[in-house]
Scaffold this active site. Sequence first.
Site, PDB file in Angstrom:
ATOM      1  N   CYS A   1     -15.744  15.103  -4.858  1.00 19.08           N
ATOM      2  CA  CYS A   1     -14.877  15.489  -5.967  1.00 19.08           C
ATOM      3  C   CYS A   1     -13.752  16.383  -5.449  1.00 19.08           C
ATOM      4  CB  CYS A   1     -15.667  16.235  -7.051  1.00 19.08           C
ATOM      5  SG  CYS A   1     -16.312  17.820  -6.470  1.00 19.08           S
TER       6      CYS A   1
ATOM      7  N   CYS B   1     -18.786  12.215  45.944  1.00 16.06           N
ATOM      8  CA  CYS B   1     -20.184  12.606  45.760  1.00 16.06           C
ATOM      9  C   CYS B   1     -20.405  13.022  44.313  1.00 16.06           C
ATOM     10  CB  CYS B   1     -20.559  13.739  46.706  1.00 16.06           C
ATOM     11  SG  CYS B   1     -19.781  15.313  46.273  1.00 16.06           S
TER      12      CYS B   1
ATOM     13  N   CYS C   1     -14.760  19.653  -3.820  1.00 14.96           N
ATOM     14  CA  CYS C   1     -15.168  19.510  -2.418  1.00 14.96           C
ATOM     15  C   CYS C   1     -13.946  19.670  -1.519  1.00 14.96           C
ATOM     16  CB  CYS C   1     -15.800  18.148  -2.175  1.00 14.96           C
ATOM     17  SG  CYS C   1     -17.267  17.824  -3.146  1.00 14.96           S
TER      18      CYS C   1
ATOM     19  N   ASP D   1     -40.058  -7.055  11.817  1.00 18.33           N
ATOM     20  CA  ASP D   1     -39.778  -7.637  10.510  1.00 18.33           C
ATOM     21  C   ASP D   1     -40.335  -9.063  10.535  1.00 18.33           C
ATOM     22  OD1 ASP D   1     -38.508  -7.883   7.919  1.00 18.33           O
ATOM     23  OD2 ASP D   1     -37.093  -9.212   8.913  1.00 18.33           O
TER      24      ASP D   1
END
Length: 829
Positions: A26, A96, A29, A522
Amino acid sequence: MKQIKENELKDLEKSKVTLPIDGMHCASCAITVEKSLRKAKGVTRASVNFASEKAYVEYDPSLTGIRNLEDAVREAGYDVRAETQKLRLRIGGMSCASCASTVEKELNKTEGVLNAGVNIATEYATVEIDPAVTDLQKLASAVEHAGYRVIAEHAEAVEEEDEDVKRVKAARRRMWGAWGFTAPIIVWMGLEMFMGIIWPSRLVFDIGMIVLAACVLFITGRPTLRSAFKAIGHLKANMDVLIAMGTSVSFLTGFAAFFTPVANYAGVAAMIMSFHLTGRFIETAAKGKASQAIKKLFELGAKTARIMIDKKEREVPVEAVRSGDTMIVRPGEKIPTDGVIVDGESSVDESMATGESMPVNRGPGDEVIGATVNQEGLLKIKATKVGKDTFLSQVIRMVEECQGSKVPIQEFADRITSYFVPVVLAVAAVTFLAWLLFPGTLHPVAVWASSFIPWVNPDLGVVTAAIFAGVAVLVIACPCALGLATPTALMVGSGMGAENGILIRQGEAIQTLKDVSIIVFDKTGTVTRGKPEVTDVIPVNGTDREKLLYLAATAESGSEHPLGQAVARYAQKTGLALGKVDKFKAVRGKGIEAAVDGSRVIIGSRKFIEGSNIKTETVESEILKLERDAKTVMLVAADGTLKGVLAMADTPKDDSITAIRELESMGIETAMITGDNRLTAEAVANRVGISRVLAEVLPDGKVDEIKRLQADGATIAMVGDGINDAPALKQANVGIAIGTGTDIAIEASDVTLVRGDLSGVVSAVKLSRATFRKIRQNLFWAYIYNTLAIPAAILGFLHPVIAEAAMAVSSVNVVTNANLLRLTRIKSG
């Protein structure tokens, strides 16, 4: 006027950034976020747009940075949504693990860089940036500031391979050049050591040692020295600093020998550098082998394509193919890019994508993958994905991403590496001083060791012995072995995975997958085929099997329901010719009605048939038996009489039983999650050997089931289609997406299996365990080597030349051991 100019200068010094805000619901916010940003130090202006969900911030980069602004947003209770870009840069000048650590730190300090990782094995930096804040040019400047350079972006695939070949050739040239000058030194020193002959005189001998050693150090060893001086100039320390200091001290003893009783170790400096360059050559060649999987993937793509232009066939570079173009592919040719067959049938070799050697049949409407090989017929293919969107490009990108990531165990090695070289320098200095100040304490050790170690000379002067031990400490220490231990194994492992249809997104998945205790599958489309198939045809009341199929398939030929399509498909496979269907009507959730050759045909559940006053008692026992076997029952009636029973099931994939059995034998519990009722779910689980069933779970409840298993202390891998199961895949410790062709949801998973069968899960676990086993072996040998070698050098047990040879071998051993991973058999069975 002066005030105006000062204000203009201040404005030029300010930076602007746009932050996408997550969690705003909103206008309040937006105000909250805006206030928090305005209070942040260095922010001169902040505005938050709720509609676009973005914050626009102007700030003084000398006082704050992007990360501070993101923290301000988080302090307000919101988050900054990631809108990032990943770049892969080739870094030149690294030699290195310490170099890689230096570049990584410099990149991570750069404004707009969210995360940067440098892989010393590939010599690439994978950088995640905010493209609104930084770009390639700024990253290159950061790398240069660290004392290195960006060679080219990874997009130059062919150049990358050429560059690798050039580097191997250059390393070989430096190695042989060094030994060309060192060989006379060895012969000359050998005459003195073994025969006591100083030929032709001590003066000529000492000058000769200095001249030959200078050629090795300052001609063939120049890149090493240059790298060392650059590092020192940036107040950093890397492996080359240790080699440069060791060889320089040894070389300078050649001059000191003219004025002091110190032995001439100039020849030793040449030998140290020669062994060092030999190790670098072998290491460079081995690293090239470790990264060859990526090169192979780049080589797989077709170079040209034949497309239809103005109804004429034209051959063009594959880069010129556009989505929608029709490509002509003849037998034996590579399919240029992803597409759909519009005309023709053939068998296609998809081994490059799936790892499966058997070709697959493809016809009109089927998807094909670019770079796979058309084996038989002429195909006309409509291009659907080109350039970076192709399956091959995604595979390459995923392998690169994995190789640019880090396994958690590597973090410890990285911490040690970052402190390693400074500590070794300190230890070498202490060793030199100890031998210089306490010769009485250390000399007896040398006397004792000389009885069984031929190169330990107790007759050396105090200064010479101190130099001997100090140089040995400098050149024996090896951070490279520690730095290479994990990335080389990760490179080989991810490459092997890609070659076998296993795409690993993050190195972390490799470490986690080996510890998985439960794999949750699943059911639909994962354990089973995802398509119902006719399993039983039971005619009754004098109806023959062919007549029953004819009535049912003809009536269902107009159906869009998966069960109806399965019946029609089954009849067509048997070669049955279908009749004409009229007055088709689908009754949602119950069945269908239709007219077939004048007969009124009804197909559906028992309740639906009985609703038309048709008796079903005669098939009651058959129905119960079929339902217990997890089959869906359809009754077929015509003209008021029951004609028979059809049963369908979503049958398990061919390899489900063997894959589940193998996973269980590896000590991993298997579970199946499904929305089906428990009776049906348990029937499927029993058929394939799955030990735990999570039945009647709605799609939204899968995440909760995974959480419940994790709460019991289990490490979970979830295997699903990567689309419907995305939340559960994310919740699991390792998400494994399984699919076929170009529609795999790669972004939804940690691991993606290109083939649609469960044997890929077995291979992924085997690959994870084998790769991590190599990582552990490499880290063990790297730690053991340094743990034993450095104390031996401190006590004067190691000749500097032997110390350098051992150091070179330790790095080569790690890379070679990683390459041995290729010999591991990861296929199921």
